[in-house]
Design a protein around this motif. Structure first.
Motif, PDB file in Angstrom:
ATOM      1  N   ALA A 176     -45.491  19.700 -26.005  1.00  0.00           N
ATOM      2  CA  ALA A 176     -46.188  20.434 -27.070  1.00  0.00           C
ATOM      3  C   ALA A 176     -46.075  21.928 -26.784  1.00  0.00           C
ATOM      4  O   ALA A 176     -45.970  22.334 -25.625  1.00  0.00           O
ATOM      5  N   TYR A 177     -46.082  22.736 -27.836  1.00  0.00           N
ATOM      6  CA  TYR A 177     -46.074  24.185 -27.646  1.00  0.00           C
ATOM      7  C   TYR A 177     -46.526  24.880 -28.925  1.00  0.00           C
ATOM      8  O   TYR A 177     -46.482  24.303 -30.019  1.00  0.00           O
ATOM      9  N   ASP A 178     -46.987  26.095 -28.765  1.00  0.00           N
ATOM     10  CA  ASP A 178     -47.280  26.985 -29.886  1.00  0.00           C
ATOM     11  C   ASP A 178     -47.067  28.415 -29.396  1.00  0.00           C
ATOM     12  O   ASP A 178     -46.496  28.609 -28.324  1.00  0.00           O
ATOM     13  N   THR A 225     -47.169  22.714 -23.102  1.00  0.00           N
ATOM     14  CA  THR A 225     -47.552  21.568 -22.283  1.00  0.00           C
ATOM     15  C   THR A 225     -46.278  20.908 -21.791  1.00  0.00           C
ATOM     16  O   THR A 225     -45.417  20.522 -22.592  1.00  0.00           O
ATOM     17  N   VAL A 226     -46.157  20.821 -20.457  1.00  0.00           N
ATOM     18  CA  VAL A 226     -44.979  20.222 -19.839  1.00  0.00           C
ATOM     19  C   VAL A 226     -45.407  18.930 -19.152  1.00  0.00           C
ATOM     20  O   VAL A 226     -46.442  18.882 -18.489  1.00  0.00           O
ATOM     21  N   GLN A 227     -44.611  17.889 -19.319  1.00  0.00           N
ATOM     22  CA  GLN A 227     -44.874  16.617 -18.653  1.00  0.00           C
ATOM     23  C   GLN A 227     -43.739  16.318 -17.685  1.00  0.00           C
ATOM     24  O   GLN A 227     -42.574  16.382 -18.049  1.00  0.00           O
ATOM     25  N   TYR A 228     -44.117  16.027 -16.438  1.00  0.00           N
ATOM     26  CA  TYR A 228     -43.172  15.626 -15.398  1.00  0.00           C
ATOM     27  C   TYR A 228     -43.310  14.121 -15.231  1.00  0.00           C
ATOM     28  O   TYR A 228     -44.419  13.611 -15.077  1.00  0.00           O
ATOM     29  N   THR A 275     -49.065  16.025 -16.229  1.00  0.00           N
ATOM     30  CA  THR A 275     -49.058  16.815 -17.453  1.00  0.00           C
ATOM     31  C   THR A 275     -49.740  18.138 -17.171  1.00  0.00           C
ATOM     32  O   THR A 275     -50.841  18.169 -16.611  1.00  0.00           O
ATOM     33  N   VAL A 276     -49.068  19.235 -17.537  1.00  0.00           N
ATOM     34  CA  VAL A 276     -49.581  20.578 -17.263  1.00  0.00           C
ATOM     35  C   VAL A 276     -49.641  21.379 -18.563  1.00  0.00           C
ATOM     36  O   VAL A 276     -48.615  21.823 -19.065  1.00  0.00           O
TER      37      VAL A 276
END
Length: 116
Positions: A38-40, A45-48, A56-57
């Protein structure tokens, strides 16, 4: 998580900024993949992904806090120069348990870590 440093030369004409990590949050295992989920304009939001879980970060530009949600993965938290002095008053290693941890470094920084 860290803060920028500024350096000015003696003649006052040279200014340089660089980033110095205060603490890094990672994981012991090696991730199998990662992706932006996700982003704006102000966040990402980055998922490893790992064999047995994920991290999830969600990161917000300029945010003073960092959240990392671990599922089935062992967290790895490192402080600048490995200079941890105490965790919850325990000096020299040992086990601490709880949901809030006060970490003091030899350079007089105090960090708060929360778990859920």
């Amino acid at each position: 998580v860290g803060m920028p440093r500024k350096m000015v030369a003696a003649n006052g004409h040279f200014i340089s900024k660089w980033w110095r990590d205060g603490v890094t949050v990672g994981f012991k295992e090696e991730s199998t993949s990662h992706q932006v989920v996700a982003y704006d304009d102000m966040s990402v939001t980055v998922q490893y992904n790992f064999e047995k879980g994920s991290v999830t970060v969600p990161a917000v530009r300029g945010g003073p806090y960092l959240t990392a949600m671990y599922k089935g993965v062992i967290p790895c938290i490192k402080f600048i120069s490995n200079d941890i002095f105490s965790v919850d008053g325990v000096i020299g290693g040992g086990t601490v348990k709880g949901t809030k941890f006060v970490v003091r470094t030899q350079s007089s920084q105090v960090w708060l870590l929360y778990t859920m």
